[in-house]
Design an enzyme around this catalytic site. Structure first.
Site, PDB file in Angstrom:
ATOM      1  N   ASN A   5       4.249  38.745  73.909  1.00  0.00           N
ATOM      2  CA  ASN A   5       5.465  38.519  73.124  1.00  0.00           C
ATOM      3  C   ASN A   5       6.637  39.078  73.922  1.00  0.00           C
ATOM      4  O   ASN A   5       6.785  40.293  74.033  1.00  0.00           O
ATOM      5  CB  ASN A   5       5.312  39.234  71.767  1.00  0.00           C
ATOM      6  CG  ASN A   5       6.601  39.216  70.961  1.00  0.00           C
ATOM      7  OD1 ASN A   5       7.499  38.428  71.238  1.00  0.00           O
ATOM      8  ND2 ASN A   5       6.689  40.090  69.965  1.00  0.00           N
ATOM      9  N   LYS A  57       9.727  38.921  73.222  1.00  0.00           N
ATOM     10  CA  LYS A  57      10.838  39.357  72.356  1.00  0.00           C
ATOM     11  C   LYS A  57      12.175  38.824  72.876  1.00  0.00           C
ATOM     12  O   LYS A  57      12.235  37.724  73.411  1.00  0.00           O
ATOM     13  CB  LYS A  57      10.852  40.883  72.230  1.00  0.00           C
ATOM     14  CG  LYS A  57       9.497  41.451  71.864  1.00  0.00           C
ATOM     15  CD  LYS A  57       9.560  42.893  71.417  1.00  0.00           C
ATOM     16  CE  LYS A  57       8.155  43.417  71.225  1.00  0.00           C
ATOM     17  NZ  LYS A  57       8.096  44.607  70.407  1.00  0.00           N
ATOM     18  N   HIS A  68       6.167  38.642  62.453  1.00  0.00           N
ATOM     19  CA  HIS A  68       6.174  39.855  63.280  1.00  0.00           C
ATOM     20  C   HIS A  68       6.918  40.962  62.529  1.00  0.00           C
ATOM     21  O   HIS A  68       7.892  40.696  61.816  1.00  0.00           O
ATOM     22  CB  HIS A  68       6.843  39.559  64.626  1.00  0.00           C
ATOM     23  CG  HIS A  68       6.669  40.666  65.616  1.00  0.00           C
ATOM     24  ND1 HIS A  68       7.436  41.806  65.593  1.00  0.00           N
ATOM     25  CD2 HIS A  68       5.802  40.825  66.642  1.00  0.00           C
ATOM     26  CE1 HIS A  68       7.042  42.612  66.567  1.00  0.00           C
ATOM     27  NE2 HIS A  68       6.051  42.050  67.213  1.00  0.00           N
ATOM     28  N   GLU A  73       9.036  43.030  63.390  1.00  0.00           N
ATOM     29  CA  GLU A  73      10.478  43.107  63.649  1.00  0.00           C
ATOM     30  C   GLU A  73      11.226  42.089  62.797  1.00  0.00           C
ATOM     31  O   GLU A  73      12.355  42.334  62.370  1.00  0.00           O
ATOM     32  CB  GLU A  73      10.750  42.911  65.153  1.00  0.00           C
ATOM     33  CG  GLU A  73      10.337  44.156  65.931  1.00  0.00           C
ATOM     34  CD  GLU A  73       9.896  43.911  67.358  1.00  0.00           C
ATOM     35  OE1 GLU A  73      10.159  42.822  67.901  1.00  0.00           O
ATOM     36  OE2 GLU A  73       9.255  44.815  67.933  1.00  0.00           O
ATOM     37  N   GLU A 129      -0.973  44.552  63.619  1.00  0.00           N
ATOM     38  CA  GLU A 129      -0.049  45.360  64.421  1.00  0.00           C
ATOM     39  C   GLU A 129       0.501  46.505  63.568  1.00  0.00           C
ATOM     40  O   GLU A 129       1.477  46.307  62.825  1.00  0.00           O
ATOM     41  CB  GLU A 129       1.113  44.494  64.893  1.00  0.00           C
ATOM     42  CG  GLU A 129       0.700  43.336  65.774  1.00  0.00           C
ATOM     43  CD  GLU A 129       1.852  42.914  66.666  1.00  0.00           C
ATOM     44  OE1 GLU A 129       1.702  43.040  67.889  1.00  0.00           O
ATOM     45  OE2 GLU A 129       2.898  42.517  66.153  1.00  0.00           O
ATOM     46  N   GLY A 186       5.809  49.268  70.301  1.00  0.00           N
ATOM     47  CA  GLY A 186       6.900  49.713  71.157  1.00  0.00           C
ATOM     48  C   GLY A 186       7.081  51.226  71.187  1.00  0.00           C
ATOM     49  O   GLY A 186       8.090  51.727  71.665  1.00  0.00           O
ATOM     50  N   SER A 239       1.419  48.697  71.527  1.00  0.00           N
ATOM     51  CA  SER A 239       1.320  49.474  72.762  1.00  0.00           C
ATOM     52  C   SER A 239       0.012  49.235  73.525  1.00  0.00           C
ATOM     53  O   SER A 239      -0.571  50.179  74.071  1.00  0.00           O
ATOM     54  CB  SER A 239       1.531  50.964  72.485  1.00  0.00           C
ATOM     55  OG  SER A 239       2.815  51.174  71.921  1.00  0.00           O
ATOM     56  N   GLY A 296       3.502  43.380  73.682  1.00  0.00           N
ATOM     57  CA  GLY A 296       4.948  43.310  73.849  1.00  0.00           C
ATOM     58  C   GLY A 296       5.356  43.804  75.228  1.00  0.00           C
ATOM     59  O   GLY A 296       5.279  43.079  76.218  1.00  0.00           O
ATOM     60  N   GLY A 297       5.742  45.072  75.297  1.00  0.00           N
ATOM     61  CA  GLY A 297       6.283  45.656  76.533  1.00  0.00           C
ATOM     62  C   GLY A 297       5.487  45.348  77.788  1.00  0.00           C
ATOM     63  O   GLY A 297       6.051  44.941  78.814  1.00  0.00           O
TER      64      GLY A 297
HETATM   65  C1  PEP Z   1       4.616  43.350  69.842  1.00  0.00           C
HETATM   66  O1  PEP Z   1       5.759  43.061  70.146  1.00  0.00           O
HETATM   67  O2  PEP Z   1       3.990  42.606  69.085  1.00  0.00           O
HETATM   68  C2  PEP Z   1       4.035  44.575  70.375  1.00  0.00           C
HETATM   69  C3  PEP Z   1       2.818  44.889  70.028  1.00  0.00           C
HETATM   70  O3  PEP Z   1       4.809  45.324  71.225  1.00  0.00           O
HETATM   71  P1  PEP Z   1       4.296  46.540  72.180  1.00  0.00           P
HETATM   72  O4  PEP Z   1       3.089  46.037  72.910  1.00  0.00           O
HETATM   73  O5  PEP Z   1       5.463  46.799  73.080  1.00  0.00           O
HETATM   74  O6  PEP Z   1       3.970  47.681  71.286  1.00  0.00           O
END
Ligand code: PEP
Length: 251
Positions: free
Chosen positions: A9, A11, A95, A97, A167, A173, A213, A234-235
């Site tokens: 993702n 973002k 999601h 967010e 999640e 994040g 993460s 994500g990251g």
């Molecule tokens: C996400 O954006 O769904 C996510 C899990 O981010 P991260 O891996 O950065 O925690």
């Protein structure tokens, strides 16, 4: 029997050129990741160009959200059929967010999921508890409510086009990952919920991803859990090297 799925993702990061460059860098690194489905979710404006860049690879495209109407006076929205038209196979829905900042609810998740599947997309439906909810021992009730609300009224056939992403909000994040056992406990709970809602065979085949993460260092442990079928990243998906390392968790 469940093919692992690793989805990145991106973002609100990366221009079109940066997105295409990332896929071009990723392609050779994942070319030997056999038995894993790989998905990337760039921003809307980059979808079509990223799709062109994925050609000749096993990388599939996802959008990060969609609307539930096919067309009409809905300024700013993007319909599932237009995502399909841009080359998407998947769309991420609900999601945390979007729930946190954009008023997404289980009702809108439900409408979007139905519309996405009807348009021929696979929906990655996200659920997860906040830290306060975990600390007050509401994790299971929150997840149950999100799944029952988000997937209400779906037929078993429609549900076969759904991937669930667990999640925990406190792990997104933040650098804090749920332990393998914490994640497995919730994944097993989700699979039992799916047994209740859609039956054992459907529950045996639905993929449940973990997100929060995920990094090259923790992916193996998570993926070794019996009910964890992949990751929403994500990251660590923003760099080809770390995302490719995650995609190669089984090598
Ligand atoms: C996400 O954006 O769904 C996510 C899990 O981010 P991260 O891996 O950065 O925690």
């Amino acid at each position: 029997m469940r093919i692992p799925l690793i989805a990145g993702n991106w973002k609100l990061y990366k221009t079109i050129a940066e997105s295409v460059a990332l896929v071009n860098e990723l392609k050779p690194l994942v070319e030997n990741s056999a038995g894993v489905q790989i998905v990337v979710a760039p921003v809307f404006t980059a979808l079509s160009r990223v799709f062109d860049a994925t050609e000749g690879s096993q990388i599939k495209l996802a959008a990060q959200d969609c609307y539930w109407e096919e067309e009409g006076a809905f300024t700013g929205e993007v319909a599932p059929k237009l995502l399909k038209d841009a080359g998407c196979s998947y769309v991420i829905i609900g999601h945390s967010e979007r729930r946190q900042y954009f008023g997404e609810t289980d009702v809108t998740v439900n409408k979007k999921t139905k519309a996405a599947v009807a348009a021929g997309l696979d929906a990655i439906v996200c659920v997860g508890e906040s830290l306060a909810e975990r600390e007050s021992e509401q994790t299971f009730s929150v997840i149950e409510k999100q799944i029952q609300g988000g997937l209400a009224g779906l037929s078993a056939e429609a549900f076969s086009h759904v991937v669930i992403a667990y999640e925990p909000v406190w792990a997104i994040g933040t650098g804090k990952t749920a332990s393998d056992a914490q994640a497995q406990e919730v994944h097993a709970f989700i699979r039992q919920l799916v047994v209740r809602l859609f039956g054992q065979a459907v529950a045996d085949s639905v993929r449940i991803l973990y997100g929060g993460s995920v990094k090259p260092e923790n992916v193996k442990g998570l993926m070794s859990q019996p009910d964890i079928d992949g990751a929403l990243v994500g990251g660590a998906s923003l760099k080809a090297e770390s995302f490719a390392a995650i995609c190669s968790f089984n090598s």
